[in-house]
Design an enzyme around this catalytic site. Structure first.
Site, PDB file in Angstrom:
ATOM      1  N   HIS A  62      -9.310  -3.652  -1.474  1.00 59.11           N
ATOM      2  CA  HIS A  62      -8.237  -2.896  -0.818  1.00 59.11           C
ATOM      3  C   HIS A  62      -8.562  -1.398  -0.827  1.00 59.11           C
ATOM      4  CE1 HIS A  62      -3.782  -2.105  -0.005  1.00 59.11           C
ATOM      5  NE2 HIS A  62      -4.271  -0.907  -0.274  1.00 59.11           N
ATOM      6  N   GLU A  63      -8.930  -0.874  -1.997  1.00 62.40           N
ATOM      7  CA  GLU A  63      -9.181   0.571  -2.098  1.00 62.40           C
ATOM      8  C   GLU A  63     -10.432   0.988  -1.329  1.00 62.40           C
ATOM      9  OE1 GLU A  63      -6.945   2.528  -3.028  1.00 62.40           O
ATOM     10  OE2 GLU A  63      -5.688   0.952  -3.855  1.00 62.40           O
ATOM     11  N   CYS A  77       0.856  -1.183   0.000  1.00 62.89           N
ATOM     12  CA  CYS A  77       0.000   0.000   0.000  1.00 62.89           C
ATOM     13  C   CYS A  77       0.891   1.231   0.000  1.00 62.89           C
ATOM     14  CB  CYS A  77      -0.881  -0.020   1.251  1.00 62.89           C
ATOM     15  SG  CYS A  77      -1.945   1.410   1.425  1.00 62.89           S
ATOM     16  N   HIS A 103     -10.065   1.573   2.319  1.00 62.64           N
ATOM     17  CA  HIS A 103      -9.498   2.863   2.751  1.00 62.64           C
ATOM     18  C   HIS A 103     -10.604   3.838   3.174  1.00 62.64           C
ATOM     19  CE1 HIS A 103      -5.268   2.271   2.244  1.00 62.64           C
ATOM     20  NE2 HIS A 103      -5.331   2.007   0.957  1.00 62.64           N
TER      21      HIS A 103
HETATM   22 CO    CO Z   1      -3.704   1.094   0.028  1.00 63.74          CO
END
Ligand code: CO
Length: 188
Positions: free
Chosen positions: A159-160, A115, A163
Protein backbone atom coordinates in the site's frame (compact mmCIF):
# COMPACT_ATOMS: atom_id res chain seq x y z
CA UNK A 1 6.04 20.07 9.94
CA UNK A 2 2.42 19.92 11.02
CA UNK A 3 0.81 16.68 9.85
CA UNK A 4 -2.85 16.19 10.63
CA UNK A 5 -6.09 15.29 8.89
CA UNK A 6 -6.32 18.81 7.48
CA UNK A 7 -2.81 19.04 6.02
CA UNK A 8 -2.70 15.52 4.55
CA UNK A 9 -3.21 15.62 0.77
CA UNK A 10 -6.38 13.91 -0.40
CA UNK A 11 -6.99 11.88 -3.56
CA UNK A 12 -8.77 14.75 -5.33
CA UNK A 13 -5.34 16.41 -5.60
CA UNK A 14 -3.48 15.35 -8.78
CA UNK A 15 -0.28 15.18 -6.73
CA UNK A 16 -1.51 11.86 -5.33
CA UNK A 17 -1.27 10.44 -8.86
CA UNK A 18 2.28 11.64 -9.49
CA UNK A 19 5.47 9.59 -9.23
CA UNK A 20 7.79 10.21 -6.32
CA UNK A 21 11.51 10.75 -6.84
CA UNK A 22 14.45 8.69 -5.64
CA UNK A 23 15.98 10.21 -2.50
CA UNK A 24 19.65 11.10 -2.34
CA UNK A 25 21.71 9.31 0.30
CA UNK A 26 23.09 10.07 2.79
CA UNK A 27 19.92 11.78 3.90
CA UNK A 28 19.76 15.54 4.22
CA UNK A 29 18.67 17.03 7.52
CA UNK A 30 15.42 18.01 5.82
CA UNK A 31 14.69 14.44 4.72
CA UNK A 32 15.57 13.02 8.15
CA UNK A 33 13.14 15.46 9.74
CA UNK A 34 10.39 14.49 7.29
CA UNK A 35 10.85 10.80 8.17
CA UNK A 36 10.75 11.51 11.91
CA UNK A 37 7.65 13.68 11.54
CA UNK A 38 5.89 10.93 9.58
CA UNK A 39 6.86 8.30 12.15
CA UNK A 40 5.61 10.55 14.93
CA UNK A 41 2.32 10.91 13.09
CA UNK A 42 1.67 7.17 12.87
CA UNK A 43 2.80 6.62 16.45
CA UNK A 44 0.58 9.35 17.87
CA UNK A 45 -2.34 8.54 15.59
CA UNK A 46 -3.17 5.33 17.46
CA UNK A 47 -3.28 7.14 20.80
CA UNK A 48 -6.97 8.11 21.18
CA UNK A 49 -6.32 11.27 23.23
CA UNK A 50 -3.58 12.57 20.94
CA UNK A 51 -5.58 11.64 17.86
CA UNK A 52 -8.52 13.63 19.15
CA UNK A 53 -6.57 16.69 20.31
CA UNK A 54 -4.30 16.85 17.24
CA UNK A 55 -6.88 15.81 14.62
CA UNK A 56 -5.06 12.64 13.56
CA UNK A 57 -6.70 9.76 11.73
CA UNK A 58 -5.38 6.41 12.96
CA UNK A 59 -2.87 4.91 10.54
CA UNK A 60 -0.19 2.26 10.30
CA UNK A 61 1.76 3.99 7.54
CA UNK A 62 2.21 7.26 5.72
CA UNK A 63 4.21 8.19 2.62
CA UNK A 64 5.86 11.53 1.91
CA UNK A 65 3.64 12.31 -1.09
CA UNK A 66 0.72 12.45 1.36
CA UNK A 67 2.28 15.48 2.98
CA UNK A 68 3.02 17.00 -0.40
CA UNK A 69 6.61 15.79 -0.75
CA UNK A 70 7.15 13.65 -3.86
CA UNK A 71 10.03 11.58 -2.47
CA UNK A 72 10.26 7.82 -2.05
CA UNK A 73 10.02 7.79 1.74
CA UNK A 74 7.55 6.11 4.05
CA UNK A 75 7.07 5.52 7.77
CA UNK A 76 5.37 2.34 8.95
CA UNK A 77 4.53 1.43 12.53
CA UNK A 78 2.11 -1.06 14.03
CA UNK A 79 1.86 -3.90 16.50
CA UNK A 80 1.33 -7.40 15.20
CA UNK A 81 1.40 -10.94 16.54
CA UNK A 82 4.16 -13.27 15.36
CA UNK A 83 3.78 -16.99 14.65
CA UNK A 84 4.38 -17.82 18.34
CA UNK A 85 1.56 -15.53 19.37
CA UNK A 86 3.89 -12.88 20.80
CA UNK A 87 3.27 -9.20 20.18
CA UNK A 88 5.83 -7.55 17.92
CA UNK A 89 6.30 -4.00 16.75
CA UNK A 90 6.90 -3.40 13.08
CA UNK A 91 8.59 -0.04 12.75
CA UNK A 92 10.37 1.30 9.67
CA UNK A 93 11.42 4.58 8.10
CA UNK A 94 12.14 3.41 4.59
CA UNK A 95 13.95 5.34 1.89
CA UNK A 96 13.87 4.19 -1.74
CA UNK A 97 12.39 0.79 -0.82
CA UNK A 98 11.81 -1.60 -3.70
CA UNK A 99 9.84 -4.81 -4.03
CA UNK A 100 12.36 -7.33 -5.39
CA UNK A 101 10.14 -10.40 -5.38
CA UNK A 102 6.46 -11.28 -5.08
CA UNK A 103 4.64 -14.52 -4.41
CA UNK A 104 2.19 -15.70 -7.02
CA UNK A 105 -0.29 -16.28 -4.22
CA UNK A 106 -2.61 -13.32 -3.69
CA UNK A 107 -3.91 -11.85 -0.46
CA UNK A 108 -6.40 -9.26 0.67
CA UNK A 109 -7.69 -7.81 3.91
CA UNK A 110 -11.07 -9.20 4.83
CA UNK A 111 -12.32 -5.75 5.83
CA UNK A 112 -10.75 -3.91 2.93
CA UNK A 113 -8.23 -1.07 3.06
CA UNK A 114 -8.32 2.58 3.98
CA UNK A 115 -5.94 5.46 3.43
CA UNK A 116 -5.25 8.82 5.05
CA UNK A 117 -5.67 10.41 1.62
CA UNK A 118 -9.01 8.77 0.90
CA UNK A 119 -12.05 10.20 2.65
CA UNK A 120 -14.74 8.01 1.12
CA UNK A 121 -15.08 4.36 1.91
CA UNK A 122 -14.24 2.00 -0.96
CA UNK A 123 -15.48 -1.50 -0.26
CA UNK A 124 -14.10 -4.58 -1.96
CA UNK A 125 -11.14 -6.90 -2.18
CA UNK A 126 -7.87 -5.06 -2.66
CA UNK A 127 -5.97 -7.90 -4.27
CA UNK A 128 -2.23 -7.90 -3.58
CA UNK A 129 0.65 -10.37 -3.32
CA UNK A 130 0.61 -12.57 -0.21
CA UNK A 131 4.38 -12.40 0.31
CA UNK A 132 6.93 -9.90 -0.87
CA UNK A 133 10.59 -9.12 -0.36
CA UNK A 134 11.50 -5.45 0.02
CA UNK A 135 14.97 -3.94 -0.06
CA UNK A 136 15.85 -0.41 0.92
CA UNK A 137 17.54 1.91 3.33
CA UNK A 138 15.97 2.11 6.78
CA UNK A 139 16.66 5.36 8.58
CA UNK A 140 15.72 3.88 11.99
CA UNK A 141 18.40 1.21 11.76
CA UNK A 142 20.73 3.31 9.60
CA UNK A 143 21.35 0.47 7.21
CA UNK A 144 20.13 -1.20 4.04
CA UNK A 145 17.66 -3.89 5.01
CA UNK A 146 15.80 -6.75 3.42
CA UNK A 147 12.26 -7.33 4.65
CA UNK A 148 10.64 -10.69 3.95
CA UNK A 149 7.05 -9.74 4.54
CA UNK A 150 3.90 -11.78 4.77
CA UNK A 151 0.48 -11.16 6.18
CA UNK A 152 -0.51 -7.68 7.23
CA UNK A 153 3.02 -6.28 6.87
CA UNK A 154 3.12 -7.37 3.23
CA UNK A 155 -0.17 -5.56 2.59
CA UNK A 156 0.96 -2.37 4.37
CA UNK A 157 4.25 -2.27 2.47
CA UNK A 158 2.53 -2.71 -0.89
CA UNK A 159 0.00 0.00 0.00
CA UNK A 160 2.69 2.51 1.02
CA UNK A 161 5.08 1.74 -1.86
CA UNK A 162 2.18 2.18 -4.30
CA UNK A 163 1.95 5.80 -3.17
CA UNK A 164 5.38 6.34 -4.80
CA UNK A 165 3.79 5.38 -8.13
CA UNK A 166 0.59 7.35 -7.73
CA UNK A 167 -1.44 4.20 -7.18
CA UNK A 168 -4.29 4.13 -4.65
CA UNK A 169 -5.72 1.03 -2.98
CA UNK A 170 -9.10 1.23 -4.68
CA UNK A 171 -7.44 0.96 -8.09
CA UNK A 172 -7.22 -2.77 -7.35
CA UNK A 173 -10.91 -3.25 -6.56
CA UNK A 174 -12.84 -4.86 -9.40
CA UNK A 175 -15.46 -2.24 -10.21
CA UNK A 176 -17.92 -4.74 -11.65
CA UNK A 177 -17.49 -7.28 -8.88
CA UNK A 178 -15.78 -5.76 -5.79
CA UNK A 179 -16.09 -8.91 -3.70
CA UNK A 180 -15.14 -11.35 -6.45
CA UNK A 181 -13.79 -14.67 -5.20
CA UNK A 182 -10.01 -14.75 -5.61
CA UNK A 183 -8.71 -18.25 -6.15
CA UNK A 184 -6.13 -19.44 -3.61
CA UNK A 185 -6.01 -16.04 -1.96
CA UNK A 186 -4.93 -15.56 1.62
CA UNK A 187 -7.60 -13.67 3.55
CA UNK A 188 -6.07 -11.55 6.29
CO1 CO B 1 -2.46 5.29 1.77
Amino acid sequence: MLINNETIIKDNDPLMRSKSKVVKLPLSKEDRDILLDMLKYVEESINPELAESKNLRPAVGISAIQIGIPKRMTAIRFYDVDKNGDEILHEYCLVNPKIVSRSTQKAYLENGEGCLSVVEEHKGHVVRNARITVEGYDFLRDEYITIRARGYLAIVLQHELDHFEGILFYDYIDKNDPFKEIENALVI
